[in-house]
Write an enzyme that holds these catalytic residues in place. Structure first.
Site, PDB file in Angstrom:
ATOM      1  N   ARG A  91     -63.237  -8.271 -27.545  1.00 52.82           N
ATOM      2  CA  ARG A  91     -64.293  -7.534 -28.227  1.00 52.82           C
ATOM      3  C   ARG A  91     -64.215  -7.790 -29.730  1.00 52.82           C
ATOM      4  NH1 ARG A  91     -63.086  -2.894 -28.527  1.00 52.82           N
ATOM      5  NH2 ARG A  91     -61.163  -2.890 -27.316  1.00 52.82           N
ATOM      6  N   TYR A 230     -68.193 -12.444 -23.750  1.00 57.58           N
ATOM      7  CA  TYR A 230     -66.928 -11.873 -23.292  1.00 57.58           C
ATOM      8  C   TYR A 230     -66.976 -10.386 -22.949  1.00 57.58           C
ATOM      9  CZ  TYR A 230     -62.049 -11.499 -22.470  1.00 57.58           C
ATOM     10  OH  TYR A 230     -60.854 -11.308 -21.828  1.00 57.58           O
ATOM     11  N   LYS A 239     -68.402  -0.817 -21.958  1.00 57.53           N
ATOM     12  CA  LYS A 239     -68.087  -0.104 -23.190  1.00 57.53           C
ATOM     13  C   LYS A 239     -69.355   0.328 -23.931  1.00 57.53           C
ATOM     14  CE  LYS A 239     -63.918  -0.161 -22.123  1.00 57.53           C
ATOM     15  NZ  LYS A 239     -62.772  -0.874 -22.571  1.00 57.53           N
ATOM     16  N   HIS A 259     -62.527   7.009 -22.384  1.00 53.16           N
ATOM     17  CA  HIS A 259     -61.796   5.769 -22.087  1.00 53.16           C
ATOM     18  C   HIS A 259     -60.535   6.141 -21.303  1.00 53.16           C
ATOM     19  CE1 HIS A 259     -59.895   1.859 -23.948  1.00 53.16           C
ATOM     20  NE2 HIS A 259     -60.439   1.626 -22.767  1.00 53.16           N
ATOM     21  N   SER A 281     -56.898   0.357 -25.580  1.00 52.75           N
ATOM     22  CA  SER A 281     -57.009  -0.906 -24.860  1.00 52.75           C
ATOM     23  C   SER A 281     -55.654  -1.598 -24.770  1.00 52.75           C
ATOM     24  CB  SER A 281     -58.001  -1.816 -25.576  1.00 52.75           C
ATOM     25  OG  SER A 281     -59.258  -1.182 -25.652  1.00 52.75           O
ATOM     26  N   CYS A 283     -52.963  -0.703 -23.216  1.00 50.83           N
ATOM     27  CA  CYS A 283     -51.825   0.205 -23.366  1.00 50.83           C
ATOM     28  C   CYS A 283     -51.450   0.890 -22.058  1.00 50.83           C
ATOM     29  CB  CYS A 283     -52.096   1.234 -24.450  1.00 50.83           C
ATOM     30  SG  CYS A 283     -52.113   0.521 -26.100  1.00 50.83           S
ATOM     31  N   ASP A 306     -60.446   2.654 -16.228  1.00 53.35           N
ATOM     32  CA  ASP A 306     -60.823   2.402 -17.632  1.00 53.35           C
ATOM     33  C   ASP A 306     -61.763   3.457 -18.214  1.00 53.35           C
ATOM     34  OD1 ASP A 306     -60.469   0.472 -19.840  1.00 53.35           O
ATOM     35  OD2 ASP A 306     -62.630   0.175 -19.672  1.00 53.35           O
ATOM     36  N   ARG A 398     -58.140 -11.912 -18.377  1.00 57.73           N
ATOM     37  CA  ARG A 398     -58.516 -10.766 -17.545  1.00 57.73           C
ATOM     38  C   ARG A 398     -58.868 -11.193 -16.126  1.00 57.73           C
ATOM     39  NH1 ARG A 398     -59.054  -5.380 -20.174  1.00 57.73           N
ATOM     40  NH2 ARG A 398     -58.386  -5.839 -22.285  1.00 57.73           N
ATOM     41  N   ASN A 527     -42.835   5.545 -14.403  1.00 55.89           N
ATOM     42  CA  ASN A 527     -43.660   6.561 -15.069  1.00 55.89           C
ATOM     43  C   ASN A 527     -43.980   7.715 -14.112  1.00 55.89           C
ATOM     44  OD1 ASN A 527     -43.590   5.076 -17.430  1.00 55.89           O
ATOM     45  ND2 ASN A 527     -45.496   3.978 -16.975  1.00 55.89           N
TER      46      ASN A 527
HETATM   47  P1  GTP Z   1     -57.702  -2.214 -21.169  1.00 58.86           P
HETATM   48  O1  GTP Z   1     -58.211  -2.829 -19.928  1.00 58.86           O
HETATM   49  O2  GTP Z   1     -57.735  -3.132 -22.343  1.00 58.86           O
HETATM   50  O3  GTP Z   1     -58.360  -0.913 -21.505  1.00 58.86           O
HETATM   51  O4  GTP Z   1     -56.092  -1.993 -20.976  1.00 58.86           O
HETATM   52  P2  GTP Z   1     -55.232  -0.952 -20.125  1.00 58.86           P
HETATM   53  O5  GTP Z   1     -55.036   0.304 -20.897  1.00 58.86           O
HETATM   54  O6  GTP Z   1     -55.762  -0.826 -18.753  1.00 58.86           O
HETATM   55  O7  GTP Z   1     -53.788  -1.652 -20.101  1.00 58.86           O
HETATM   56  P3  GTP Z   1     -52.990  -2.346 -18.889  1.00 58.86           P
HETATM   57  O8  GTP Z   1     -52.590  -1.371 -17.817  1.00 58.86           O
HETATM   58  O9  GTP Z   1     -53.731  -3.545 -18.461  1.00 58.86           O
HETATM   59  O10 GTP Z   1     -51.661  -2.778 -19.640  1.00 58.86           O
HETATM   60  C1  GTP Z   1     -51.664  -3.628 -20.758  1.00 58.86           C
HETATM   61  C2  GTP Z   1     -50.311  -4.227 -20.951  1.00 58.86           C
HETATM   62  O11 GTP Z   1     -49.322  -3.201 -21.083  1.00 58.86           O
HETATM   63  C3  GTP Z   1     -49.867  -5.097 -19.768  1.00 58.86           C
HETATM   64  O12 GTP Z   1     -49.271  -6.274 -20.260  1.00 58.86           O
HETATM   65  C4  GTP Z   1     -48.859  -4.237 -19.063  1.00 58.86           C
HETATM   66  O13 GTP Z   1     -47.894  -5.001 -18.387  1.00 58.86           O
HETATM   67  C5  GTP Z   1     -48.249  -3.405 -20.190  1.00 58.86           C
HETATM   68  N1  GTP Z   1     -47.767  -2.088 -19.680  1.00 58.86           N
HETATM   69  C6  GTP Z   1     -48.463  -1.222 -18.898  1.00 58.86           C
HETATM   70  N2  GTP Z   1     -47.706  -0.143 -18.559  1.00 58.86           N
HETATM   71  C7  GTP Z   1     -46.504  -0.317 -19.169  1.00 58.86           C
HETATM   72  C8  GTP Z   1     -45.290   0.452 -19.210  1.00 58.86           C
HETATM   73  O14 GTP Z   1     -45.157   1.520 -18.615  1.00 58.86           O
HETATM   74  N3  GTP Z   1     -44.270  -0.054 -19.960  1.00 58.86           N
HETATM   75  C9  GTP Z   1     -44.384  -1.247 -20.627  1.00 58.86           C
HETATM   76  N4  GTP Z   1     -43.335  -1.674 -21.335  1.00 58.86           N
HETATM   77  N5  GTP Z   1     -45.509  -2.013 -20.596  1.00 58.86           N
HETATM   78  C10 GTP Z   1     -46.552  -1.553 -19.881  1.00 58.86           C
HETATM   79  C1  SPV Z   2     -60.839  -2.730 -23.511  1.00 63.76           C
HETATM   80  O1  SPV Z   2     -60.739  -3.494 -24.476  1.00 63.76           O
HETATM   81  O2  SPV Z   2     -60.580  -1.501 -23.589  1.00 63.76           O
HETATM   82  C2  SPV Z   2     -61.256  -3.270 -22.207  1.00 63.76           C
HETATM   83  C3  SPV Z   2     -61.755  -4.643 -22.143  1.00 63.76           C
HETATM   84  O3  SPV Z   2     -61.215  -2.554 -21.207  1.00 63.76           O
HETATM   85  S1  SPV Z   2     -63.414  -4.790 -22.630  1.00 63.76           S
HETATM   86  O4  SPV Z   2     -64.258  -4.603 -21.450  1.00 63.76           O
HETATM   87  O5  SPV Z   2     -63.569  -6.154 -23.161  1.00 63.76           O
HETATM   88  O6  SPV Z   2     -63.735  -3.789 -23.611  1.00 63.76           O
HETATM   89 MN    MN Z   3     -60.443  -0.445 -21.766  1.00 62.83          MN
END
Ligand code: GTP
Ligand code: SPV
Ligand code: MN
Length: 617
Positions: A91, A230, A239, A259, A281, A283, A306, A398, A527
């Site tokens: 983004r 993208y 979003k 979110h 994002s 996290c 999400d 992704r 967790n």
């Molecule tokens: P968006 O789709 O961008 O909104 O991201 P999201 O919040 O869904 O994050 P996602 O679960 O895809 O995790 C993003 C990154 O954080 C990945 O590389 C995960 O492996 C890492 N991650 C997720 N949970 C944990 C955790 O509990 N500990 C650690 N160390 N890393 C984590």
């Molecule tokens: C984020 O960035 O929080 C996402 C990916 O979930 S996007 O759809 O590109 O915003």
């Molecule tokens: Mn997101």
């Protein structure tokens, strides 16, 4: 072989013809589509019906054009790899605008654009922008079609990749058109990659434009997106609509567009709880959404990963739906040892973007397996070996996959009325200061915590990765109106809930690091240990330690059976440094002051109380 109906440059109008629809709603839709077509001047218009045959034809067309690579069906049936232009990988927050009538309605955290000037600018940009291309008309619903919390929209786009992605991420189809024809309100979204083709000109594999505009008109419920193919820039239902526009609708109608992931947690006693969690994002939302508890007896069912729409019910509870129908998840870090559920979800029927390609026609990314394959083609299409000294997959690569394919998806994940929430979690990536878990004392304190979420920047948006930035409620890039008004809206939604039925609010942090730079908490499946404590707090089974920042677990109450976390690490995970927190309080005051008096007095009172408690600690 290509079906008869496909021409060299896309579709001839026999397939994808304008549907037969009557009524004022249909007339307004047709007029709008004609208006956009007159402006953008596509070669043809294709009305998307959401059928399987249509989807397959669109995928085949993209393969024929070299825009998608079909993965080896032996390993990954029905799956494809897209490689974006190397400049179009996330983004673009700096190019994202809220064009509200009044500048104050956008607030200091958004880029505001004066709507009349912006419309003129967009008219210039969109004029002829679809020349040489097909314009697709994609009707979609967020939430089950016709559901009480659902909203519908139409995306016009010249990107087949966007169409196939929207087909996974939302509910696309003719039933939405019937709703529109019947007079249901709908959101207008227009997208172009901004790369018109001259007659005979060879198309790029990922057409896009260096200039980008992601523009929201909250007063008229419209989105215009120019120049990017993208994710959040191009799948406008996500979003742009389900957060930025929906947050404005929610402000006006008394609900919240957030979110957040959404899960059902089932305790060893067989009781179900619903938890929503807002993390910025990249996290950990998708990971927590697909949690496999490492403690016996607990189960998690996925509802969303999400976005969640939350609405106070007549029963005084806060009800939530996941308006999406798929996952657009971060690939790197997704593996057997971290998120086995995601790995299983991705068995097939998945569009991957910017991951690496294996010689056997399957995909790979950092973290999928412990060791990298000896040879790969990287996300930019170049040969790669483990010695290349750069990641094989882009950090924001992704997967796009249907929610229904998740092995632990709740049976009723798309129930129109949603689920009642028991807990809301706020979190971020914080190497220091923020403990593993802390409970808010009440709703207002929870809103205060949400308003103060900060997180280290990730690859999900352009910018310097690792830099700490404020991301209130994980909504900094997604709140469609003045963020201070949004804080006030959270407070007012709380007042519509029965105090004994409102979800309890917690802050979590899986990412605290030791002085040696290593994560102190094992995270992922573990967790569940934090979730277990949260549920036992809700049930009143465990007490808590009052601290200046909120309620912390009594150390004996955190279930650590089966894992080794050194005592020193545990101490550090829960350490509260009053001086650092006082500094954070100063930053909060500074942040609040950027809203020029619009932050609710109740949050200033929370800030004063926090300082008072810290000074006495
Ligand atoms: P968006 O789709 O961008 O909104 O991201 P999201 O919040 O869904 O994050 P996602 O679960 O895809 O995790 C993003 C990154 O954080 C990945 O590389 C995960 O492996 C890492 N991650 C997720 N949970 C944990 C955790 O509990 N500990 C650690 N160390 N890393 C984590
Ligand atoms: C984020 O960035 O929080 C996402 C990916 O979930 S996007 O759809 O590109 O915003
Ligand atoms: Mn997101």
């Amino acid at each position: 072989t290509r079906p008869e109906s496909l021409g060299a440059n896309g579709y001839v109008p026999t397939f994808g013809a304008r549907p037969q629809l009557d009524g004022d709603g249909a007339a307004a839709l047709f007029a709008w589509v004609d208006e956009i077509a007159a402006l953008t001047q596509p070669d043809s218009i294709h009305w998307i019906d959401g059928s399987r045959a249509e989807n397959e034809a669109l995928l085949r067309e993209q393969v024929d054009e070299g825009k998608l690579i079909k993965l080896n069906p032996e390993w990954r049936p029905g799956s494809y790899l897209a490689r974006s232009h190397p400049s179009d990988v996330a983004r673009t927050e700096g190019r994202t605008f809220i064009a509200s009538e009044n500048e104050e309605d956008a607030g200091p955290t958004n880029n505001w654009a004066e709507p009349t000037q912006m419309r003129a600018k967009l008219n210039d940009l969109f004029e002829g922008s679809m020349r040489g291309r097909t314009m697709y008309v994609v009707p979609f619903s967020m939430g089950a079609v016709g559901g009480p919390l659902s909203h519908i929209g139409v995306q016009v786009t010249d990107s087949a990749y966007a169409v196939t992605s929207i087909g996974i991420m939302t509910r696309v189809g003719s039933d939405v058109l019937r709703e529109i024809a019947g007079g249901a309100p709908w959101v207008k979204t227009v997208h172009t990659v901004g790369a018109p083709l001259e007659p005979g000109e060879q198309d790029a594999l990922w057409p896009c434009n260096d200039d980008k505009y992601i523009v929201h008109f909250p007063d008229t419920l419209e989105v215009y997106s120019y120049g990017s193919g993208y994710g959040g820039n191009a799948i406008l239902a996500k979003k742009c609509f389900a957060l930025r526009i929906a947050s404005v609708i929610g402000r006006d109608e008394g609900w919240l567009a957030e979110h957040m992931l959404l899960i059902r947690v089932i305790s060893p006693a067989g009781k179900a709880y619903h938890v929503a969690a807002a993390f910025p994002s990249a996290c950990g939302k998708t990971n927590l959404a697909m949690l496999r508890p490492t403690i016996p007896g607990w189960r998690v069912e996925t509802l969303g990963d999400d976005i969640a729409w939350l609405r106070p019910g007549a029963d005084g509870r806060l009800w939530a739906i996941n308006p999406e129908a798929g996952f657009f998840g971060v690939a790197p870090g997704t593996g057997e040892s971290t998120n086995v559920t995601a790995v299983e979800t991705l068995w097939g029927n998945t569009i991957f973007t910017n991951v690496a390609l294996r010689p056997d026609g399957d995909v790979w990314w950092e973290g999928l397996t412990d060791t990298a394959p000896a040879e790969l083609t990287d996300w930019e299409g170049n040969p790669w070996t483990p010695d290349s000294g750069r990641p094989a997959a882009h950090p924001n690569s992704r997967f796009t996959v249907s929610a229904a394919q998740c092995p632990q998806i709740a049976d009723d994940w798309d129930a129109p009325e949603g689920v009642p929430l028991d807990a809301i979690l706020f979190g971020g990536r914080r190497a220091t200061n923020v403990p593993l878990v802390v409970e808010a004392t009440d709703w207002a304190h929870g809103v205060f915590i949400g308003s103060n979420i900060s997180s280290e920047r990730t690859a999900a948006a352009e910018g310097t990765v690792g830099e700490l930035r404020r991301d209130p409620f994980a909504m900094l890039p997604f709140c469609g109106y003045n963020m201070a008004d949004y804080f006030g809206h959270w407070l007012s939604v709380g007042q519509k809930l029965r105090f004994d039925r409102a979800p309890r609010i917690f802050q979590v942090n899986w990412f605290r690091k030791g002085t040696d730079g290593r994560f102190l908490w094992p995270g992922f499946g573990d967790n569940s240990r934090v979730v277990d404590w949260i549920i036992r707090r809700i049930e009143g089974e465990v007490g808590a330690v009052d601290t200046p920042i909120g309620r912390l677990p009594v150390s004996a109450d955190l279930n650590l059976d089966g894992i080794e976390v050194p005592q020193a690490d545990l101490d550090e995970l829960f350490a509260i440094d009053a001086d650092s927190w006082l500094q954070e309080a100063d930053l909060t005051e500074e942040f609040y002051s950027t809203f020029e008096g619009r932050v609710p007095a109740q949050l200033y009172a929370e800030l004063a109380a926090l300082r008072y408690r810290l000074q006495r600690a």
